[in-house]
Scaffold this motif. Structure first.
Motif, PDB file in Angstrom:
ATOM      1  N   GLN A  13       9.460  -6.138   7.121  1.00  0.00           N
ATOM      2  CA  GLN A  13       9.288  -4.796   6.568  1.00  0.00           C
ATOM      3  C   GLN A  13       9.511  -3.680   7.585  1.00  0.00           C
ATOM      4  OE1 GLN A  13       9.028  -4.794   3.382  1.00  0.00           O
ATOM      5  NE2 GLN A  13       8.568  -6.970   3.160  1.00  0.00           N
ATOM      6  N   ALA A  14       9.630  -4.018   8.860  1.00  0.00           N
ATOM      7  CA  ALA A  14       9.852  -3.012   9.900  1.00  0.00           C
ATOM      8  C   ALA A  14      10.694  -3.625  11.007  1.00  0.00           C
ATOM      9  CB  ALA A  14       8.519  -2.512  10.468  1.00  0.00           C
ATOM     10  N   ALA A  15      11.477  -2.780  11.665  1.00  0.00           N
ATOM     11  CA  ALA A  15      12.392  -3.268  12.693  1.00  0.00           C
ATOM     12  C   ALA A  15      11.656  -3.901  13.864  1.00  0.00           C
ATOM     13  CB  ALA A  15      13.284  -2.132  13.180  1.00  0.00           C
ATOM     14  N   GLY A  59       3.682  -5.600   5.482  1.00  0.00           N
ATOM     15  CA  GLY A  59       3.946  -4.300   6.089  1.00  0.00           C
ATOM     16  C   GLY A  59       2.961  -3.284   5.564  1.00  0.00           C
ATOM     17  N   PRO A  60       2.960  -2.083   6.102  1.00  0.00           N
ATOM     18  CA  PRO A  60       1.955  -1.081   5.739  1.00  0.00           C
ATOM     19  C   PRO A  60       2.200  -0.400   4.400  1.00  0.00           C
ATOM     20  CG  PRO A  60       3.486  -0.172   7.341  1.00  0.00           C
ATOM     21  CD  PRO A  60       3.839  -1.627   7.192  1.00  0.00           C
ATOM     22  N   MET A  61       3.349  -0.607   3.799  1.00  0.00           N
ATOM     23  CA  MET A  61       3.650   0.047   2.529  1.00  0.00           C
ATOM     24  C   MET A  61       3.001  -0.715   1.364  1.00  0.00           C
ATOM     25  SD  MET A  61       6.063  -1.897   4.022  1.00  0.00           S
ATOM     26  CE  MET A  61       7.013  -0.674   4.924  1.00  0.00           C
ATOM     27  N   SER A  62       3.089  -0.153   0.176  1.00  0.00           N
ATOM     28  CA  SER A  62       2.507  -0.768  -1.015  1.00  0.00           C
ATOM     29  C   SER A  62       3.594  -1.459  -1.830  1.00  0.00           C
ATOM     30  CB  SER A  62       1.827   0.299  -1.878  1.00  0.00           C
ATOM     31  OG  SER A  62       1.453  -0.230  -3.150  1.00  0.00           O
ATOM     32  N   ALA A  63       3.203  -2.523  -2.506  1.00  0.00           N
ATOM     33  CA  ALA A  63       4.114  -3.190  -3.430  1.00  0.00           C
ATOM     34  C   ALA A  63       4.455  -2.304  -4.617  1.00  0.00           C
ATOM     35  CB  ALA A  63       3.498  -4.504  -3.909  1.00  0.00           C
ATOM     36  N   ASN A  64       3.700  -1.218  -4.798  1.00  0.00           N
ATOM     37  CA  ASN A  64       3.944  -0.285  -5.895  1.00  0.00           C
ATOM     38  C   ASN A  64       4.823   0.890  -5.498  1.00  0.00           C
ATOM     39  OD1 ASN A  64       2.192  -1.684  -7.764  1.00  0.00           O
ATOM     40  ND2 ASN A  64       0.464  -0.885  -6.574  1.00  0.00           N
ATOM     41  N   ASP A  65       5.390   0.849  -4.278  1.00  0.00           N
ATOM     42  CA  ASP A  65       6.181   1.967  -3.773  1.00  0.00           C
ATOM     43  C   ASP A  65       7.651   1.892  -4.173  1.00  0.00           C
ATOM     44  OD1 ASP A  65       4.018   3.120  -2.541  1.00  0.00           O
ATOM     45  OD2 ASP A  65       4.490   2.400  -0.526  1.00  0.00           O
ATOM     46  N   ASP A  66       7.976   1.156  -5.214  1.00  0.00           N
ATOM     47  CA  ASP A  66       9.379   0.939  -5.534  1.00  0.00           C
ATOM     48  C   ASP A  66      10.104   2.213  -5.982  1.00  0.00           C
ATOM     49  OD1 ASP A  66       7.414   0.091  -7.614  1.00  0.00           O
ATOM     50  OD2 ASP A  66       9.171   0.126  -8.923  1.00  0.00           O
ATOM     51  N   ARG A  67       9.363   3.240  -6.429  1.00  0.00           N
ATOM     52  CA  ARG A  67      10.019   4.486  -6.843  1.00  0.00           C
ATOM     53  C   ARG A  67      10.368   5.376  -5.657  1.00  0.00           C
ATOM     54  NH1 ARG A  67       6.909   6.566 -12.364  1.00  0.00           N
ATOM     55  NH2 ARG A  67       7.361   4.707 -13.631  1.00  0.00           N
ATOM     56  N   THR A  68       9.691   5.168  -4.544  1.00  0.00           N
ATOM     57  CA  THR A  68       9.926   6.014  -3.370  1.00  0.00           C
ATOM     58  C   THR A  68      10.541   5.263  -2.200  1.00  0.00           C
ATOM     59  OG1 THR A  68       7.651   5.606  -2.600  1.00  0.00           O
ATOM     60  CG2 THR A  68       8.023   7.552  -3.993  1.00  0.00           C
ATOM     61  N   HIS A 140      -6.689 -11.113   8.064  1.00  0.00           N
ATOM     62  CA  HIS A 140      -6.274 -10.184   7.017  1.00  0.00           C
ATOM     63  C   HIS A 140      -6.050  -8.787   7.596  1.00  0.00           C
ATOM     64  CE1 HIS A 140      -8.736 -13.180   4.825  1.00  0.00           C
ATOM     65  NE2 HIS A 140      -8.001 -12.896   3.772  1.00  0.00           N
ATOM     66  N   TRP A 141      -5.145  -8.050   6.926  1.00  0.00           N
ATOM     67  CA  TRP A 141      -5.047  -6.607   7.147  1.00  0.00           C
ATOM     68  C   TRP A 141      -4.433  -6.010   5.879  1.00  0.00           C
ATOM     69  CZ3 TRP A 141      -5.694  -4.367  12.371  1.00  0.00           C
ATOM     70  CH2 TRP A 141      -5.759  -2.971  12.336  1.00  0.00           C
ATOM     71  N   HIS A 142      -5.277  -5.621   4.938  1.00  0.00           N
ATOM     72  CA  HIS A 142      -4.753  -5.065   3.683  1.00  0.00           C
ATOM     73  C   HIS A 142      -5.860  -4.303   2.962  1.00  0.00           C
ATOM     74  CE1 HIS A 142      -6.646  -8.056   0.873  1.00  0.00           C
ATOM     75  NE2 HIS A 142      -6.759  -8.713   2.010  1.00  0.00           N
ATOM     76  N   ARG A 143      -5.415  -3.414   2.067  1.00  0.00           N
ATOM     77  CA  ARG A 143      -6.329  -2.626   1.240  1.00  0.00           C
ATOM     78  C   ARG A 143      -6.057  -2.825  -0.244  1.00  0.00           C
ATOM     79  NH1 ARG A 143      -6.285   3.422   3.578  1.00  0.00           N
ATOM     80  NH2 ARG A 143      -8.040   3.594   2.123  1.00  0.00           N
TER      81      ARG A 143
END
Length: 239
Positions: A13-15, A59-68, A140-143
């Protein structure tokens, strides 16, 4: 001359993301690793013909970020191709959430606003006892967490987030935790994510270092055993 070395695709998810112990263990098993970075615009392969399997990391993004985030949309669109290929697929943290979303399940924050950051136990379900012989402290590391997809089999549960590992069909597995995290990744995340250590449910840096010293050897052995079973899944996962 045809290269007969088996290849695995690692979706990051990140370089600057690291596959940590997974990279080391996969190479030790004779696999060539190809890294792909869809968040940076790198296209995912059109098919899985070149690959023996794929891992999708967190990665730090959300699985719901598909619109952005086009990279999230690309992964959601790509996962069905992997499932159709009947190659082994492992989703880790965000990767497990993306798999769950692909299968029609919801990904959302904890209802009480809790995070899960640090070492916490996961407990095997009856179908998961061949994968988890006993409760295992994992990193773990998630919200956010995922609902169990329809047709999936829950393999492990947790106190804070109840769905921790699941299997879908004979080839796909999702885990909410991070088996790849070694000491170097841990120390990097403690610095880069220091602002999150005060969240409700997060362990302090000292608690996480203590947890690593106490639990990492067992998690390392679990990862070895898991990879052997998962990589044997061309004829169906053996757990």
């Amino acid at each position: 001359m045809i290269d007969a070395t088996p290849r695995l695709l690692l979706v990051m998810q990140a370089a600057d993301a690291s596959a940590g112990r997974c990279d080391h263990k996969l190479r030790a098993r004779g696999y060539q690793l190809d890294y792909c970075y869809p968040q940076a615009g790198q296209p995912l392969p059109a098919d899985m013909e070149r690959y023996a399997g794929a891992m999708m990391f967190g990665g730090p993004m959300s699985a719901n970020d598909d619109r952005t985030r086009p990279g999230i949309r690309a992964q959601l669109d790509w996962i069905p191709r992997v499932l159709a290929s009947e190659r082994p697929f492992l989703g880790i943290c965000l990767g497990a959430q993306l798999l769950a979303r692909t299968l029609g399940a919801t990904v959302k924050p904890h209802p009480a606003g809790l995070a899960e950051i640090g070492y916490f136990a996961v407990d095997p379900t009856p179908p998961g006892q061949s994968l988890f012989a006993e409760p295992l402290h994992v990193y773990h590391w998630h919200r956010e967490g995922f609902e169990l997809p329809s047709g999936a089999e829950l393999l492990a549960s947790g106190e804070c987030f109840p769905h921790q590992a699941y299997r879908y069909g004979s080839y796909a597995v999702g885990v909410q935790f991070h088996p790849e995290v070694n000491r170097r990744i841990l120390e990097t995340w403690l610095v880069e994510g220091a602002d999150q250590l005060g969240l409700p449910g997060a362990q302090s840096a000292a608690e996480q270092r203590t947890g690593h010293a106490r639990h990492d050897a067992a998690l390392d052995q679990w990862t070895d055993d898991f990879l052997d079973d998962w990589l044997g899944s061309k004829g169906g996962i053996r757990f």
